[in-house]
Design a protein around this motif. Structure first.
Motif, PDB file in Angstrom:
ATOM      1  N   ASP A 466      39.388  41.520  35.991  1.00  0.00           N
ATOM      2  CA  ASP A 466      38.069  41.514  36.629  1.00  0.00           C
ATOM      3  C   ASP A 466      37.439  40.126  36.672  1.00  0.00           C
ATOM      4  N   LEU A 467      37.874  39.230  35.806  1.00  0.00           N
ATOM      5  CA  LEU A 467      37.283  37.874  35.824  1.00  0.00           C
ATOM      6  C   LEU A 467      37.647  37.169  37.120  1.00  0.00           C
ATOM      7  N   LEU A 468      36.635  36.680  37.830  1.00  0.00           N
ATOM      8  CA  LEU A 468      36.929  35.883  39.019  1.00  0.00           C
ATOM      9  C   LEU A 468      37.480  34.546  38.553  1.00  0.00           C
ATOM     10  N   LYS A 487      50.440  46.850  39.411  1.00  0.00           N
ATOM     11  CA  LYS A 487      51.076  46.782  40.728  1.00  0.00           C
ATOM     12  C   LYS A 487      51.960  45.552  40.852  1.00  0.00           C
ATOM     13  N   ASP A 488      52.686  45.530  41.929  1.00  0.00           N
ATOM     14  CA  ASP A 488      53.652  44.462  42.169  1.00  0.00           C
ATOM     15  C   ASP A 488      52.912  43.133  42.391  1.00  0.00           C
ATOM     16  N   PRO A 489      53.082  42.194  41.487  1.00  0.00           N
ATOM     17  CA  PRO A 489      52.327  40.936  41.625  1.00  0.00           C
ATOM     18  C   PRO A 489      52.788  40.102  42.818  1.00  0.00           C
ATOM     19  N   GLY A 490      53.924  40.495  43.391  1.00  0.00           N
ATOM     20  CA  GLY A 490      54.403  39.768  44.568  1.00  0.00           C
ATOM     21  C   GLY A 490      53.708  40.202  45.843  1.00  0.00           C
ATOM     22  N   SER A 493      47.190  39.596  47.806  1.00  0.00           N
ATOM     23  CA  SER A 493      46.657  38.679  48.803  1.00  0.00           C
ATOM     24  C   SER A 493      46.037  37.490  48.079  1.00  0.00           C
ATOM     25  N   CYS A 494      45.237  36.736  48.828  1.00  0.00           N
ATOM     26  CA  CYS A 494      44.588  35.562  48.235  1.00  0.00           C
ATOM     27  C   CYS A 494      43.782  35.953  47.008  1.00  0.00           C
ATOM     28  N   CYS A 495      43.688  35.073  46.070  1.00  0.00           N
ATOM     29  CA  CYS A 495      42.840  35.244  44.893  1.00  0.00           C
ATOM     30  C   CYS A 495      43.260  36.450  44.061  1.00  0.00           C
ATOM     31  N   ALA A 496      44.537  36.753  44.091  1.00  0.00           N
ATOM     32  CA  ALA A 496      45.116  37.819  43.266  1.00  0.00           C
ATOM     33  C   ALA A 496      44.368  39.139  43.431  1.00  0.00           C
ATOM     34  N   GLU A 497      43.963  39.458  44.677  1.00  0.00           N
ATOM     35  CA  GLU A 497      43.297  40.753  44.913  1.00  0.00           C
ATOM     36  C   GLU A 497      44.192  41.598  45.811  1.00  0.00           C
TER      37      GLU A 497
END
Ligand SMILES: Cc1cc2nc3c(=O)[nH]c(=O)nc-3n(C[C@H](O)[C@H](O)[C@H](O)COP(=O)(O)OP(=O)(O)OC[C@H]3O[C@@H](n4cnc5c(N)ncnc54)[C@H](O)[C@@H]3O)c2cc1C
Length: 497
Positions: A466-468, A487-490, A493-497
């Motif tokens: 949750d930390l931006l 979830k799959d970290p691959g 999208s941008c900014c790990a969202e």
């Protein structure tokens, strides 16, 4: 005003005059490194008188022959290397000419400046601190002899640090060799010539930091580690990643290679014979660097006379309050090794030195906090860790969830063409609390502080998610590895969202 080194000290409670004037202090500290300084300054703040004793150079290992000079030269080597190996298409390699002797000279200047600013000037300005130069020996529960003078302390602190361990390798005593002490200034062991080739015995952090540094300056470096992997106390993924990074640069890093003997050829070359899985191998180099661990400076201190216990390796045994078996004798810093779950690192000793002063003279006794000790290795990529490894957490009975992501998933790594490394997170799967983090990446020593603060505050995996995070930064690796739980970290999208 502190008494001049070796000169007459200012006695605080001078005893009635026998032949010798007994000098009494509230605190007598054996050693004058960063642990000792923190204790002395804190005790002085509390209105106490302190005698600091030092047998070598004021300031101890970190400033004189450890952290500071090594990091100074490692950065210079990085500049040389990066110029020759630009990561960006379109940048042409450039050769930076350098004068090793001049680099050593500026390193000495940095040491002197820093020693003066952070150590010498502080005790000179402190009215209640007296510095005594000489090897201190304990001759009774409250009594220390230094430079022919007998001093007594209401409390004693053992902060004599550590020195390089010299392994019992046949032939070693017959050949010249370096230890990390070559980083020193104003001492005969200082190194002024860049070795053409170097064999390093040991695969710990000092071997890796200095090995990469010499390699980047142009020495041919071989590192011989007797175990299956370098950095055995770290996560196995960390060992693999750093081994891969160093080998990719051209370092000859050999594991499972216990050294059998060393010799010197008639032309002066050092020959190191190691038993490898492929059989006996001979490694030849102009110089040999022994970096196989550290031993405590407790021999000939006389601690046993006062009733202080040492462990099998000679480290001073302490309880959680950093008290030895003798309640008014305390110990902290490198000299306690891993006692009370401590680590041999400057901020740990400095923090604990201050704690000893508070525990000895303050109203509220506190235990040393050694659960959250961020540590870093200044290789490139850097290694930084905090908290428990997977194996440590499992051994403690946690039901762990762990995952490792490659740094190549972090947008900044791609943006700056440096995908080397990984991030690993260890989580208590029952509560979601983060127990440990290991990083191998550019700037890992900076990034680890986010994880350290999180562990200190008992953060959960969701706090990391949750930390931006500032975009694009390498700290996003922490958010991405946490997200990889769900979830799959691959596929982010941008900014790990
Ligand atoms: C090459 C190298 C790189 C390092 N890099 C880092 C780093 O990047 N970050 C980090 O946190 N740590 C680093 N360290 C570790 C760090 O230097 C030590 O953890 C720290 O200096 C320990 O402080 P100390 O005060 O406990 O002991 P020391 O600094 O060793 O001080 C103890 C002092 O006691 C003196 N002494 C010993 N016996 C006696 C006696 N009988 N009488 C009087 N005086 C005595 C010694 O001469 C010494 O000056 C590095 C160490 C090395 C060797």
């Amino acid at each position: 005003m502190s008494a001049a080194t070796g000169g007459p000290a200012t006695p605080t409670n001078a005893a009635p005059n026998p032949a010798v004037v007994a000098e009494h202090y509230d605190l007598v500290v054996l050693g004058a490194g960063s642990t000792a300084f923190a204790a002395a300054l804190r005790a002085a703040e509390l209105g106490k008188t302190v005698a600091l004793t030092e047998s070598r150079t004021l300031g101890g290992t970190c400033v004189n022959r450890g952290c500071l000079p090594s990091k100074n030269l490692i950065e210079a080597a990085r500049l040389v290397w990066d110029a020759q190996h630009p990561r960006y298409p379109g940048l042409q390699p450039a050769r930076i000419d350098f004068d090793f002797r001049e680099l050593i000279r500026q390193k000495d200047e940095v040491i002197r400046t820093y020693r003066e600013r952070k150590y010498t000037s502080l005790v000179e300005a402190a009215e209640r601190i007296t510095t005594l130069v000489g090897r201190a020996t304990v001759i009774g529960p409250h009594t220390v002899v230094v430079a022919g003078r007998q001093i007594t302390g209401q409390h004693l602190l053992v902060a004599t640090g550590s020195r390089p361990q010299i392994p019992a390798i046949p032939g070693l005593d017959q050949v010249p060799y370096l230890t990390s002490d070559w980083l020193t200034s104003d001492e005969p062991v200082e190194l002024f010539e860049l070795p053409e080739s170097l064999v390093i015995v040991g695969g710990g952090y000092i071997a890796l930091e200095l090995g990469q540094m010499f390699h980047r300056f142009g020495s041919q470096v071989t590192i011989l580690e007797r175990g299956r992997r370098v950095l055995p106390a770290y996560e196995p993924e960390v060992s693999s990643a750093i081994t891969q990074a160093l080998r990719a640069e051209g370092l000859d890093l050999v594991t499972r290679a216990p050294v059998q003997r060393v010799d010197q050829a008639p032309d002066g070359t050092i020959v190191v014979v190691a038993q490898t899985p492929g059989g006996e191998q001979h490694y030849r180099a102009a110089r040999l660097l022994v970096a196989s661990g550290r031993v405590p400076n407790t021999d000939a201190l006389g601690l046993e006379r006062a009733g202080v216990g040492l462990d099998q390796r000679g480290f001073v045994e302490v309880n959680d309050y950093l008290q030895t078996a003798v309640p008014h004798i305390w110990a902290a810093g490198d000299v306690i090794g891993g006692q009370a779950d401590s680590q041999m690192a400057t901020p740990v000793g400095a923090h604990d030195g201050g704690l000893v002063a508070r525990n000895a003279f303050g109203d509220d006794r506190r235990k040393a906090e050694h659960a959250v000790l961020p540590r870093a290795i200044f290789t490139d990529p850097q290694v930084a860790v905090v908290g428990l490894t997977d194996a440590e957490a499992t051994a403690l009975g946690f039901r762990c969830w762990c995952n490792t992501i490659p740094v190549s998933l972090v947008p900044r790594a791609g943006a700056i063409h440096d995908p080397r490394g990984l991030a690993k997170m260890v989580i208590d799967d029952d509560t979601g609390r983060v127990l440990g983090v290991s990083l191998v990446m550019r700037e890992a020593a900076e990034v680890i502080h986010e994880a350290a603060m999180a562990l200190r505050l008992g953060a959960s995996i969701h706090d990391f998610i949750d930390l931006l995070h500032v975009y694009p930064t390498l700290a996003e690796a922490l958010k991405i590895v946490a997200i990889s739980r769900f979830k799959d970290p691959g596929q982010l999208s941008c900014c790990a969202e």
